[in-house]
Design an enzyme around this catalytic site. Structure first.
Site, short mmCIF file in Angstrom:
data_model
loop_
_atom_site.label_atom_id
_atom_site.label_comp_id
_atom_site.label_asym_id
_atom_site.label_seq_id
_atom_site.Cartn_x
_atom_site.Cartn_y
_atom_site.Cartn_z
N CYS A 200 73.47 59.11 1.85
CA CYS A 200 74.49 60.04 1.35
C CYS A 200 74.07 61.43 1.84
O CYS A 200 73.20 61.56 2.70
CB CYS A 200 74.59 59.98 -0.18
SG CYS A 200 73.08 60.49 -1.03
N THR A 201 74.68 62.46 1.32
CA THR A 201 74.46 63.81 1.85
C THR A 201 73.02 64.29 1.68
O THR A 201 72.37 64.69 2.63
CB THR A 201 75.42 64.81 1.16
OG1 THR A 201 76.72 64.26 1.19
CG2 THR A 201 75.40 66.16 1.85
#
Ligand SMILES: [Zn+2]
Ligand SMILES: [Zn+2]
Length: 350
Positions: A200-201
């Site tokens: 994810c980020t």
């Protein structure tokens, strides 16, 4: 009685911060570990942060801590030592220093106890969020990308995936993280022997997702340490090929950091290659969507002719039309082909 909350007005606090002459460093960190007494831990941590003149937003839960803060430059080393020493689980914690930030985002310290640091909808009391998969560093990520038995799973939202992702990464078509978790388990049910790489980020979502996969009997679960942000930073630093394609969407004015030159998305209005997100200029809409410069001009920065025409009305008329209309933060979610009014962003404020 120690001061455990701020009682000065917001405005005054902001002015005080702006009057400061010493620069601040913006730092973010999170850690999944079991906190037996979140409120007592919160109060102790609040005192500690206050003594170091730390501002920002901090959330604690039984499952861990998540923080976005600013620290006066001269106190960063002291802060690091103090947070490492605060709890054994926080020793050598990864602190993400924001490079492109003026440190002026916070002017008060807010620290709250919540049910979770990332809302997950998990009801199972036996789930242990700290039982996470194996961390992958940049070089390991690249090796995994060449491993045919590895599957990359993107744990972000569609609009993030749309503008950038790892080569051949699988997207989970759901509006929120909590809907993605059971779906990821379902999707991988017939591939239990595969290596599952979640990302994810910044790592906070995929780390929990990796724990959830393990909880559901998957053996070979990995996740990218520090997410895309840390991967790109490390790969560049070490001269490794950066194999994330396109843009990494982030929630600041830039709405994304370019990682590779590839433009993999398209203008939602005319289909031309484009990966610039914007919010519809009509405040009664504010839809998050992708718009090319030509369409921005044609639609005056709006998502549609309706919004453009409404924007041209007098402010009173615009207000009158907005009254009674549902106005959330809308996101054009192509995975569903509809306007999505429920934000899937793990903003703990929501
Ligand atoms: Zn266009
Ligand atoms: Zn609009």
């Amino acid at each position: 009685m120690p001061v455990l909350h701020n009682r000065v007005s917001n405005e005054e606090l902001r002015e005080r911060m702006l009057a400061e002459t010493e620069p601040r460093t913006t730092i973010s960190f999170y850690k999944y570990f079991t906190i037996e007494a979140p409120q007592a831990t919160r109060d102790a941590l609040y005192q500690l942060f206050l003594s170091l003149n730390v501002f920002g937003r901090v959330y604690l839960a039984h499952e861990g801590i998540n923080a976005q803060i600013s620290v006066p430059e001269s106190r960063v080393d002291a802060f690091r030592e103090a947070i490492y020493a605060f709890h054994p689980a926080l020793n050598n914690l990864r602190l993400n220093i924001a490079l492109e930030d003026d440190g002026k985002s916070f002017w008060v310290l807010r620290m709250k106890v919540r049910d979770r640091i990332v809302a997950d909808g998990i009801d199972d009391p036996t789930f242990d969020a700290s039982d996470v998969g194996e961390y992958l560093k940049a070089a390991d990520v690249n090796a995994m990308l060449d491993d045919p038995s590895a599957v990359f799973i993107d744990m972000r939202n569609h609009y993030e995936y749309e503008v950038g992702h790892f080569e051949d990464a699988v997207e989970i078509p759901a509006d929120t993280f909590r809907e993605q978790l059971p779906k990821a388990v379902d999707m991988m049910q017939n591939d239990k022997e595969k290596k599952i790489v979640m990302y994810c980020t910044g790592g906070i979502r995929c780390e929990k997702a990796s724990a959830w996969m393990r909880h559901n009997g998957f053996q070979n679960v990995y996740h990218i340490e520090g997410g895309i942000i840390e991967y790109a930073r490390r790969a560049r630093e070490q001269g490794l090929p950066v194999r994330f394609v396109g843009k990494n969407f982030v929630f600041d004015e830039r709405m994304g950091e370019r990682i590779s030159d590839d433009v993999i998305a398209h203008c939602h209005q005319c289909g031309t290659p484009c990966d610039s997100h914007t919010n519809c200029k009509n405040d009664g809409c504010h839809l998050l969507f992708i718009q090319c410069p030509a369409c921005a001009e044609k639609f005056s920065g709006c998502c549609s002719e309706i919004c453009r025409d409404e924007l041209a009305l007098s402010p009173e008329e615009q207000r009158r039309r907005r009254a009674g209309r549902e106005n959330g933060n809308k996101i054009f979610n192509k995975s569903r082909g509809m306007l999505n009014t429920t934000l899937g962003i793990p903003d703990p404020e929501k």
